[in-house]
Write a protein that holds these residues in place. Structure first.
Motif, PDB file in Angstrom:
ATOM      1  N   TYR A   1      -8.451   1.010  -6.230  1.00  0.00           N
ATOM      2  CA  TYR A   1      -7.319   0.792  -5.335  1.00  0.00           C
ATOM      3  C   TYR A   1      -6.301   1.920  -5.438  1.00  0.00           C
ATOM      4  O   TYR A   1      -5.862   2.470  -4.429  1.00  0.00           O
ATOM      5  N   ILE A   2      -5.929   2.281  -6.666  1.00  0.00           N
ATOM      6  CA  ILE A   2      -4.877   3.286  -6.809  1.00  0.00           C
ATOM      7  C   ILE A   2      -5.381   4.676  -6.441  1.00  0.00           C
ATOM      8  O   ILE A   2      -4.630   5.477  -5.874  1.00  0.00           O
ATOM      9  N   VAL A   3      -6.641   4.997  -6.738  1.00  0.00           N
ATOM     10  CA  VAL A   3      -7.175   6.302  -6.333  1.00  0.00           C
ATOM     11  C   VAL A   3      -7.174   6.401  -4.809  1.00  0.00           C
ATOM     12  O   VAL A   3      -6.792   7.432  -4.235  1.00  0.00           O
ATOM     13  N   ASN A   4      -7.576   5.332  -4.136  1.00  0.00           N
ATOM     14  CA  ASN A   4      -7.565   5.313  -2.668  1.00  0.00           C
ATOM     15  C   ASN A   4      -6.132   5.444  -2.149  1.00  0.00           C
ATOM     16  O   ASN A   4      -5.872   6.170  -1.175  1.00  0.00           O
ATOM     17  N   GLN A   5      -5.195   4.782  -2.809  1.00  0.00           N
ATOM     18  CA  GLN A   5      -3.786   4.859  -2.417  1.00  0.00           C
ATOM     19  C   GLN A   5      -3.251   6.272  -2.570  1.00  0.00           C
ATOM     20  O   GLN A   5      -2.530   6.786  -1.712  1.00  0.00           O
ATOM     21  N   LEU A   6      -3.615   6.920  -3.649  1.00  0.00           N
ATOM     22  CA  LEU A   6      -3.163   8.298  -3.881  1.00  0.00           C
ATOM     23  C   LEU A   6      -3.793   9.266  -2.886  1.00  0.00           C
ATOM     24  O   LEU A   6      -3.158  10.239  -2.462  1.00  0.00           O
ATOM     25  N   MET A   7      -5.049   8.995  -2.508  1.00  0.00           N
ATOM     26  CA  MET A   7      -5.737   9.885  -1.570  1.00  0.00           C
ATOM     27  C   MET A   7      -5.206   9.744  -0.147  1.00  0.00           C
ATOM     28  O   MET A   7      -5.089  10.721   0.583  1.00  0.00           O
ATOM     29  N   THR A   8      -4.885   8.518   0.256  1.00  0.00           N
ATOM     30  CA  THR A   8      -4.462   8.281   1.641  1.00  0.00           C
ATOM     31  C   THR A   8      -2.979   8.549   1.869  1.00  0.00           C
ATOM     32  O   THR A   8      -2.536   8.655   3.018  1.00  0.00           O
ATOM     33  N   HIS A   9      -2.201   8.609   0.775  1.00  0.00           N
ATOM     34  CA  HIS A   9      -0.754   8.866   0.871  1.00  0.00           C
ATOM     35  C   HIS A   9      -0.049   7.825   1.741  1.00  0.00           C
ATOM     36  O   HIS A   9       0.867   8.146   2.502  1.00  0.00           O
ATOM     37  N   ASP A  10      -0.493   6.565   1.652  1.00  0.00           N
ATOM     38  CA  ASP A  10       0.150   5.498   2.413  1.00  0.00           C
ATOM     39  C   ASP A  10       1.421   5.055   1.693  1.00  0.00           C
ATOM     40  O   ASP A  10       1.370   4.291   0.736  1.00  0.00           O
TER      41      ASP A  10
ATOM     42  N   ILE B   1     -13.296   2.681  -1.741  1.00  0.00           N
ATOM     43  CA  ILE B   1     -13.208   1.533  -0.847  1.00  0.00           C
ATOM     44  C   ILE B   1     -11.816   0.902  -0.913  1.00  0.00           C
ATOM     45  O   ILE B   1     -11.015   1.210  -1.791  1.00  0.00           O
ATOM     46  N   GLN B   2     -11.549   0.021   0.029  1.00  0.00           N
ATOM     47  CA  GLN B   2     -10.380  -0.842  -0.052  1.00  0.00           C
ATOM     48  C   GLN B   2     -10.776  -2.009  -0.956  1.00  0.00           C
ATOM     49  O   GLN B   2     -11.378  -2.970  -0.513  1.00  0.00           O
ATOM     50  N   ALA B   3     -10.448  -1.891  -2.229  1.00  0.00           N
ATOM     51  CA  ALA B   3     -10.932  -2.844  -3.232  1.00  0.00           C
ATOM     52  C   ALA B   3     -10.059  -4.095  -3.256  1.00  0.00           C
ATOM     53  O   ALA B   3      -9.310  -4.356  -4.201  1.00  0.00           O
ATOM     54  N   LEU B   4     -10.168  -4.899  -2.203  1.00  0.00           N
ATOM     55  CA  LEU B   4      -9.369  -6.119  -2.097  1.00  0.00           C
ATOM     56  C   LEU B   4      -9.920  -7.191  -3.027  1.00  0.00           C
ATOM     57  O   LEU B   4     -11.126  -7.294  -3.245  1.00  0.00           O
ATOM     58  N   PHE B   5      -9.027  -7.993  -3.566  1.00  0.00           N
ATOM     59  CA  PHE B   5      -9.442  -9.098  -4.415  1.00  0.00           C
ATOM     60  C   PHE B   5      -8.435 -10.237  -4.271  1.00  0.00           C
ATOM     61  O   PHE B   5      -7.343 -10.062  -3.725  1.00  0.00           O
TER      62      PHE B   5
END
Length: 345
Positions: free
Chosen positions: A110-119, A178-182
């Protein structure tokens, strides 16, 4: 001859002492910190837990800037410390270790995806993520000491072990995080992403999750006055016992649509408006009140935490768990992505 040998023996003993003691002195500070429940340390590119090499993955130094909602401050944490703080806050520490590993993997992804997308929507300048359910709940070391009390050492040691065992790993689909939703507890099934949100995501598909039935959060009842029910949903009920008609259910067995005669609402709209635990609900009118019973806890998309623990109790490892709840994903190293992030700074 004997006098000549004595200095040689003394020199040999001194050299042996240096060879034995220096490595021990180098390792000792890290071992002591871990025995006190500190997070794992990175030493010479090796992740160490309890003085042992856990995963030989050299990772770039990445910090996560967390907006602390209560203090309204931004605090920075090393990536793996952040992941540990999320696992500790999001999943009970008494869960099975394989379930905790699965949670660590989702938190890191989740955090790697957040850092990559800059949302950065809704975040103050300089923050990467918040510490609330808007992103991932996070607790720092001092907060965990207060929350866990005398169990702090044992619980953090277990969390640290789970994080270290998955160090450097993330979940990917077609090579991207991925969007690692839980969520906490399913109603027996997870939900398709498109049945709760607008977008269809190939790895977020409904699967059976029978383990959740043993969750203490599986059933929940809530009583709402009829007047409040009508006001919040913007409807008017007749004097009878009828309270709308469920006209559609999702593949995840949740309420899709309810027809109130002059108005139709989705299960998601009703859940969020009435602050229900789940969109799998049924209700009955009792006098001036409406009693609502829900099954499950959370949006239902992605990995069920109690389901993950149930799988772990049956002997499944964390890799099997995440690949069951996220269809068609791969477990890959995050190194290349993290090096990219480091190069941007």
């Amino acid at each position: 001859m004997l006098k000549a040998i004595k200095p040689f023996i003394a020199l040999f003993i001194a050299a042996a002492f240096v060879l034995i003691m220096v490595p021990a002195l180098l390792v000792l500070p890290f071992s002591i910190k871990e025995e006190n429940g500190r997070l794992s340390q990175h030493v010479d590119g090796q992740v160490r837990h309890e003085g042992k090499k856990v995963n030989a993955i050299s990772e770039p130094a990445i910090e996560v800037s967390v907006y602390r909602a209560q203090s309204r401050q931004i605090q920075k944490f090393p990536l793996e410390s952040y992941v540990a703080g999320v696992v500790a806050a999001e999943m009970p520490a008494d869960f099975k270790i394989e379930a905790l590993k699965a949670q660590a993997l989702t938190a890191r992804t989740y955090i790697v995806n957040q850092l990559m997308t800059h949302d950065k929507a809704g975040l103050p300048d300089g923050a990467d993520v918040s510490d609330t359910i808007k992103h991932q709940v996070f607790r720092n070391d001092e907060e965990l000491k207060k929350e866990w009390g005398s169990q702090y050492k044992d619980k953090l040691s277990k969390i640290t072990k789970a994080v270290a065992a998955t160090s450097g790993q993330i979940l990917t689909y077609n090579g991207k995080p991925i969007q690692a939703l839980f969520f906490s507890t399913s109603n027996g099934y997870t939900e398709n992403s498109e049945d709760y949100w607008s977008s269809s995501i190939p790895y977020l598909k409904s699967v059976s999750s029978p383990w959740d039935k043993s969750s203490p959060k599986f059933y929940y009842k809530k009583t709402i006055p009829v007047s409040e029910f009508e006001r919040k949903l913007g409807i008017h009920l007749s004097s009878g016992n009828a309270i709308g008609t469920v006209t559609k259910r999702t593949p995840g067995k949740r309420v899709g649509t309810v027809d109130f005669g002059n108005k139709k609402l989705t299960g998601k709209q009703i859940r969020e408006t009435l602050d229900l635990k789940s969109s799998d609900f049924e209700w009955v009118r009792k006098g001036s009140d409406i009693v609502i019973t829900t099954k499950g806890f959370g949006h239902g998309v992605g990995m069920s935490q109690y389901g993950a623990n149930g799988m772990a109790e049956q002997g499944k490892d964390y890799k099997s768990i995440v690949k069951y709840y996220y269809r068609g994903v791969e477990i890959q190293s995050s190194n290349n992505l993290l090096h990219t992030l480091t190069a941007r700074k």
